[in-house]
Design a protein around this motif. Sequence first.
Motif, PDB file in Angstrom:
ATOM      1  N   LEU A   1     -17.207 -19.582  37.805  1.00  0.00           N
ATOM      2  CA  LEU A   1     -17.859 -20.746  37.198  1.00  0.00           C
ATOM      3  C   LEU A   1     -16.934 -21.935  37.030  1.00  0.00           C
ATOM      4  CD1 LEU A   1     -20.322 -19.524  34.430  1.00  0.00           C
ATOM      5  CD2 LEU A   1     -20.817 -20.750  36.545  1.00  0.00           C
ATOM      6  N   TYR A   2     -15.684 -21.691  36.592  1.00  0.00           N
ATOM      7  CA  TYR A   2     -14.841 -22.822  36.210  1.00  0.00           C
ATOM      8  C   TYR A   2     -13.752 -23.149  37.225  1.00  0.00           C
ATOM      9  CZ  TYR A   2     -17.236 -21.950  31.879  1.00  0.00           C
ATOM     10  OH  TYR A   2     -18.223 -21.761  30.958  1.00  0.00           O
ATOM     11  N   VAL A   3     -13.439 -22.207  38.113  1.00  0.00           N
ATOM     12  CA  VAL A   3     -12.381 -22.493  39.087  1.00  0.00           C
ATOM     13  C   VAL A   3     -12.972 -22.703  40.482  1.00  0.00           C
ATOM     14  CG1 VAL A   3     -10.184 -21.748  40.043  1.00  0.00           C
ATOM     15  CG2 VAL A   3     -10.828 -21.072  37.718  1.00  0.00           C
TER      16      VAL A   3
ATOM     17  N   ALA B   1      -5.630 -18.190  38.101  1.00  0.00           N
ATOM     18  CA  ALA B   1      -6.638 -18.135  37.040  1.00  0.00           C
ATOM     19  C   ALA B   1      -6.777 -16.701  36.534  1.00  0.00           C
ATOM     20  CB  ALA B   1      -7.969 -18.652  37.567  1.00  0.00           C
ATOM     21  N   ARG B   2      -6.723 -15.761  37.475  1.00  0.00           N
ATOM     22  CA  ARG B   2      -6.861 -14.349  37.120  1.00  0.00           C
ATOM     23  C   ARG B   2      -5.681 -13.916  36.238  1.00  0.00           C
ATOM     24  NH1 ARG B   2      -7.866 -11.505  42.481  1.00  0.00           N
ATOM     25  NH2 ARG B   2      -9.149 -13.353  42.840  1.00  0.00           N
TER      26      ARG B   2
ATOM     27  N   ARG C   1     -16.383 -13.826  36.007  1.00  0.00           N
ATOM     28  CA  ARG C   1     -17.448 -14.802  35.811  1.00  0.00           C
ATOM     29  C   ARG C   1     -16.880 -16.205  35.596  1.00  0.00           C
ATOM     30  NH1 ARG C   1     -19.737 -16.090  31.202  1.00  0.00           N
ATOM     31  NH2 ARG C   1     -21.647 -17.335  31.345  1.00  0.00           N
ATOM     32  N   SER C   2     -15.889 -16.296  34.747  1.00  0.00           N
ATOM     33  CA  SER C   2     -15.330 -17.627  34.485  1.00  0.00           C
ATOM     34  C   SER C   2     -14.506 -18.099  35.675  1.00  0.00           C
ATOM     35  CB  SER C   2     -14.493 -17.633  33.199  1.00  0.00           C
ATOM     36  OG  SER C   2     -13.512 -16.637  33.256  1.00  0.00           O
ATOM     37  N   GLU C   3     -13.969 -17.151  36.431  1.00  0.00           N
ATOM     38  CA  GLU C   3     -13.225 -17.524  37.641  1.00  0.00           C
ATOM     39  C   GLU C   3     -14.151 -18.259  38.605  1.00  0.00           C
ATOM     40  OE1 GLU C   3     -11.122 -14.241  39.499  1.00  0.00           O
ATOM     41  OE2 GLU C   3     -11.489 -15.146  41.456  1.00  0.00           O
TER      42      GLU C   3
ATOM     43  N   ALA D   1      -8.544 -14.994  33.254  1.00  0.00           N
ATOM     44  CA  ALA D   1      -9.926 -15.409  33.471  1.00  0.00           C
ATOM     45  C   ALA D   1     -10.759 -14.216  33.958  1.00  0.00           C
ATOM     46  CB  ALA D   1      -9.976 -16.530  34.503  1.00  0.00           C
ATOM     47  N   THR D   2     -11.945 -14.077  33.425  1.00  0.00           N
ATOM     48  CA  THR D   2     -12.818 -13.013  33.909  1.00  0.00           C
ATOM     49  C   THR D   2     -13.403 -13.450  35.246  1.00  0.00           C
ATOM     50  OG1 THR D   2     -14.717 -13.972  32.812  1.00  0.00           O
ATOM     51  CG2 THR D   2     -13.458 -12.308  31.587  1.00  0.00           C
TER      52      THR D   2
END
Lengths: 276, 290
Positions: A186-188, A174-175, A182-184, A179-180
Motif C-alpha cells: 500500500l505505501y511503498v 521497507a521490510r 500489506r503496508s509494503e 513493514a508488513t
Amino acid sequence: MARAVTTRRKTLTTLAAWGIALLIFFPILWMILTSFKTEQDAVLSPPVWFWFDWTTENYVTVMDRANYFRFFMNSVIIAIGSTALGLLIAIPAAWSMAFVPGAKTKDLLMWMLSTKMMPGVAVLVPIYLIFIKLKLLDTHFGLIIVIMLINLPIIIWMLYTYFKEIPGEILEAARMDGATLRSEILYVLLPMAIPGIASTVLLNIILAWNEAFWTITLTTVDAAPLTKFISSFSSPQGLFYAKLSAASTMAIAPILIMGWFSQKQLVRGLTFGAVK
Amino acid sequence: MSTQASRSAARVMLSPAVISLLIWMIVPLVLTLWFSFQRYNLLYPDRAGFVGFYNYTTFVASPDFIQAIINTLLLVAGVLLITVIGGILLALLIDQPIWGQGYVRILVIAPFFIMPPVAALVWKNMFMNPTNGLFAEAFKALGLTPFDFLGDAPLISIIIIVAWQWLPFATLILLTALQSLSSEEIEAAEMDGAPAHKRFWFIILPHLSRAITVVILIQTIFLLGVLVEILVTTNGGPGTASTTLTFLVYKQSILNSDVGKAAAGGVVAVILANIVAVFLMRAIGKNLDA
C-alpha cells in the motif's frame, strides 16, 4: 535520429508527412463534418466540404431517441467494471511474479499470454450456451467477466513490466523497517507503481470500450453497449448518414482523446513488452 | 532473498489470476471439443447424440469451407502486406526531422482507436457506397462509372477497411523501434559514403526485423478473428465472397444454431491460430530472457 538537415528538405518531408497523415485521418474528419450537416447536405452531390449550414441538430436527435444514453452508459459500465475487476486480480499476480519470481514465473507468464491467442469463435458456442444456462446473456455482469478475462493477460503483462522496473531494494528496506506485506504494497509499491497502473487502466479502458466481438454476440438490448448500437445500423433504416455520424462521433470521442494520451504505453502493452 | 512466508503469499496472490484464466481456457475448449463430436442443433434439441467426425467431415467438405479458408488467408496476407510496408515507409517518414511531429503522430494513430463498427460503417456508407459515397463522387468527377466496392470487390474492400484500422498500430510500433536506433550508427554509415538505400537495407531494416516480426504475429492473431467488419459491411457476401473462417463459424452457431458443426469449425480455428501462436510465443519469449 535527430540530424542537421537543410530547411528545404525539412519543408518537403514536413509537407509529405502532413499530407499522408491528413489522408489517414480523413475518414474520421469526414465523419465529424458529416455529423454537423443536415441529412440533405450529407448526401449532396458533389459533396460540400466546409461551407454548409452547420447544425447540432443530429446530436440532439440521436440523444433524444434510440436510448443512446443507455448504450453509452452500458459502454461505460462494461469498460470501467472490467478494468476495475481486472486490476483487482492482476495487481497481486503481477506483484508476486515481479518481486517473488520462482523457477516457473516465465512459463506462467507465457501461459497467460497463450490464453490470449485463443480465437473467440472457437469458444463462442460454449460461452453462449453457458451464458444462456446461467442467465448471463445480455447482462452487465456477464460481459464484465468476459471482457475482463480476454484483457487480463495484457493487464498482467503490462503491470509486470512496470513492476519489474521498480528496484527491489526499496521494498527490502521497507521490510527491514518492519513493514508488513500489506503496508509494503500500500505505501511503498503502489505510489511508485501509480504511473504504470494509470497507463494500464487507460489501455484497458480503450480495449474494453472498442471490444466488438463479445459485446455484439452476447448482448441483445439491456446490456448492449455502443458497439452493438452502432452495428445495428449496417443497413441505414431510419438513422441516416448525418445522424449515424453524430452517434459515431460521440461513441469514439472519449476513447480517441484517451488514446492520444496513451500512445507510448500502447506500444508496450500491445507488444507484451517486446517493443519498448 | 525471498522468504518462505513471502513465497506462499505470492502463491496466494497469483491464484485468482491463474484459476480464472485456467477456467476461461479449459472449460469452453473442452466443451467445444465435446460438442464437435455431437449432433446438436438448438432448433432440434431432441435429435442429439454422438456422431463421431461427422461434423468435421461435413464442415470441411462443404465448398463454403474452402472458400472461407482462402478468404481468411487473403484477408490476413493482404492486410499484413499493406500495413507492414506502409508502416515501414510511414515510420521512416515521420522519424525524419519535421515540423509538428507530435501532431502528425496523433493524426496517424487515430484510426486505431475507432471501434470496429464505426470504422466499417463510415467506410461502407460514406466512402464505398456506389450511389453517394465519396469514391463514387470522385469517379463521377473523373467521368467514370462509379464502382460498387462492397458488391463487386467485397474482400478487397474489407481488406482496405481493416488495413486502415491496423496501419496505425504497425506504424506506431515500427516508429518506436526506429527511434531506438542510435543516430551514430547511421551517421557513421553516412560518413563512409553509404547511399540511402544501402543504409535502409543493411542498417535500418535489420534493426527493425524484431519489431516487424512482432507486428506480423500480433496482427495475425487479431486478423484471424475479424468479424464485425464483415458483419456490418457485406454479411459474408455476396454469396460467400467475403466469408472467412471466423464468419463461417459465427454463421453456423448464432444464425443456424448448429452447435455441433460450429464447434467443429471452432476446433479448426484453434488449430490455425495455434500455428501462429507458437511462432509469436517464441518471438516474445526470446525477449523475456534479455
